[in-house]
Design a protein around this motif. Structure first.
Motif, PDB file in Angstrom:
ATOM      1  N   ALA A   1      -2.618   7.103  -8.285  1.00  0.00           N
ATOM      2  CA  ALA A   1      -3.558   7.268  -7.186  1.00  0.00           C
ATOM      3  C   ALA A   1      -3.555   8.735  -6.783  1.00  0.00           C
ATOM      4  O   ALA A   1      -2.684   9.512  -7.188  1.00  0.00           O
ATOM      5  CB  ALA A   1      -3.152   6.377  -6.019  1.00  0.00           C
ATOM      6  N   ASP A   2      -4.543   9.136  -5.971  1.00  0.00           N
ATOM      7  CA  ASP A   2      -4.566  10.519  -5.496  1.00  0.00           C
ATOM      8  C   ASP A   2      -3.474  10.767  -4.470  1.00  0.00           C
ATOM      9  O   ASP A   2      -2.980  11.880  -4.344  1.00  0.00           O
ATOM     10  CB  ASP A   2      -5.940  10.842  -4.909  1.00  0.00           C
ATOM     11  CG  ASP A   2      -7.000  10.917  -5.989  1.00  0.00           C
ATOM     12  OD1 ASP A   2      -7.014  11.909  -6.732  1.00  0.00           O
ATOM     13  OD2 ASP A   2      -7.795   9.971  -6.110  1.00  0.00           O
ATOM     14  N   ASP A   3      -3.118   9.745  -3.720  1.00  0.00           N
ATOM     15  CA  ASP A   3      -1.997   9.851  -2.798  1.00  0.00           C
ATOM     16  C   ASP A   3      -1.508   8.452  -2.464  1.00  0.00           C
ATOM     17  O   ASP A   3      -2.222   7.465  -2.653  1.00  0.00           O
ATOM     18  CB  ASP A   3      -2.386  10.587  -1.520  1.00  0.00           C
ATOM     19  CG  ASP A   3      -1.252  11.481  -1.012  1.00  0.00           C
ATOM     20  OD1 ASP A   3      -0.081  11.041  -1.104  1.00  0.00           O
ATOM     21  OD2 ASP A   3      -1.527  12.589  -0.553  1.00  0.00           O
ATOM     22  N   VAL A   4      -0.282   8.373  -1.963  1.00  0.00           N
ATOM     23  CA  VAL A   4       0.332   7.100  -1.606  1.00  0.00           C
ATOM     24  C   VAL A   4       0.985   7.238  -0.240  1.00  0.00           C
ATOM     25  O   VAL A   4       1.653   8.231   0.037  1.00  0.00           O
ATOM     26  CB  VAL A   4       1.400   6.671  -2.651  1.00  0.00           C
ATOM     27  CG1 VAL A   4       2.068   5.369  -2.219  1.00  0.00           C
ATOM     28  CG2 VAL A   4       0.768   6.518  -4.021  1.00  0.00           C
ATOM     29  N   VAL A   5       0.760   6.244   0.620  1.00  0.00           N
ATOM     30  CA  VAL A   5       1.376   6.208   1.949  1.00  0.00           C
ATOM     31  C   VAL A   5       2.377   5.060   1.964  1.00  0.00           C
ATOM     32  O   VAL A   5       2.002   3.907   1.702  1.00  0.00           O
ATOM     33  CB  VAL A   5       0.319   6.013   3.049  1.00  0.00           C
ATOM     34  CG1 VAL A   5       0.993   5.858   4.416  1.00  0.00           C
ATOM     35  CG2 VAL A   5      -0.648   7.190   3.055  1.00  0.00           C
TER      36      VAL A   5
END
Length: 276
Positions: free
Chosen positions: A171-175
């Protein structure tokens, strides 16, 4: 009687034509391939959006007509394909790069990408056409890098599409979240602020997939959905229009997609962010 018979004959012929037209629409039937899926509406909307861009209004008649024809065809649920680099005036080196991208795109789409991840699949194809035409027409030169970047991000999302359209892979980012929690941490808010800054282009779309921990967060609790919604709300607070954000509940991760044995641990307690 002759007049009635003629009308009846005409009606029968018309019905026969309609039946034959319907039969010809399937694979190998000789008629246009119908795209009766969510992908059809997604790609029609994407071509419509491209057609409305200010740069396209100043482009060549060929560019405008190509996009308009694809919008009309996809709106009528006829399948449209990405443009062939060989049919446009571009340099040989760029044509090679574009041809390789088109091959990857077609492989991803025919491999189930249209049904698994229709939003990203549509965005990938339309962004590819934009990338190609931006090099073929100087009026679109300012769109070259944006369209290329959108194509590569969206294609990656399609290639990483998981079962039933849920994204996986990079993914482009992960939270990440705490166990049993849908509250954002400080690091999560920082990641969201970074994504919001990177997604400032009006053409960009964001998809958020919420996940849950198989070992300690039972299915049906709705926690995965609440995590995705928390990220969405934070992005909206950062200035990203809600209409550009799609939220998905990925639910509890199966063992094959999570760490720590039976889908437990931090990998299950997260929301993935995709910028398309």
């Amino acid at each position: 009687m002759m007049r009635l018979r003629s009308v009846s004959t005409f009606a029968c012929l018309a019905l026969a034509i309609l039946v034959l037209a319907g039969c010809g629409g399937g694979p190998g039937g000789g008629g246009p391939t119908r795209e009766k899926s969510p992908f059809a509406s997604e790609i029609a909307a994407a071509y419509s959006e491209l057609l409305s861009e200010p740069e396209v209004a100043t482009a060549s008649a060929r560019v405008r007509q190509t996009i308009a024809d694809k919008y009309e065809a996809s709106g009528s649920q006829r399948r449209v394909l990405a443009e062939s680099p060989a049919e446009w005036p571009i340099t040989p080196a760029l044509a090679t790069d574009l041809a390789a991208g088109r091959a990857r795109l077609n492989q991803a789409l025919t491999g189930g990408g249209r049904s698994a991840f229709p939003e990203a699949a549509a965005r990938a194809q339309v962004s590819f056409d934009c990338w190609l035409m931006a090099h073929a027409d100087p009026a679109l030169a300012s769109r070259r890098e944006d369209c290329r970047g959108s194509f590569r991000r969206s294609l990656r999302a399609v290639e990483n599409a998981g079962i039933q359209g849920q994204p996986r892979g990079m993914a482009d980012d992960v939270v990440f979240f705490g166990q049993g929690s849908d509250q954002l941490t400080q690091s999560g808010r920082e990641a969201i602020a970074s994504v919001a800054a990177d997604a400032s282009g009006a053409w960009m779309r964001i998809l958020i997939a919420g996940n849950a921990d198989r070992a300690s967060e039972p299915a049906g609790s709705g926690l995965a959905a609440r995590r995705a919604e928390a990220v969405r709300d934070a992005l909206v607070a950062e200035g990203v229009p809600a209409a550009r954000i799609d939220v998905r509940n990925r639910g509890v991760l199966p063992p094959s997609l999570a760490d720590e044995g039976a889908g437990g641990g931090a990998m299950g307690r997260r929301a993935e962010i995709w910028v398309l």
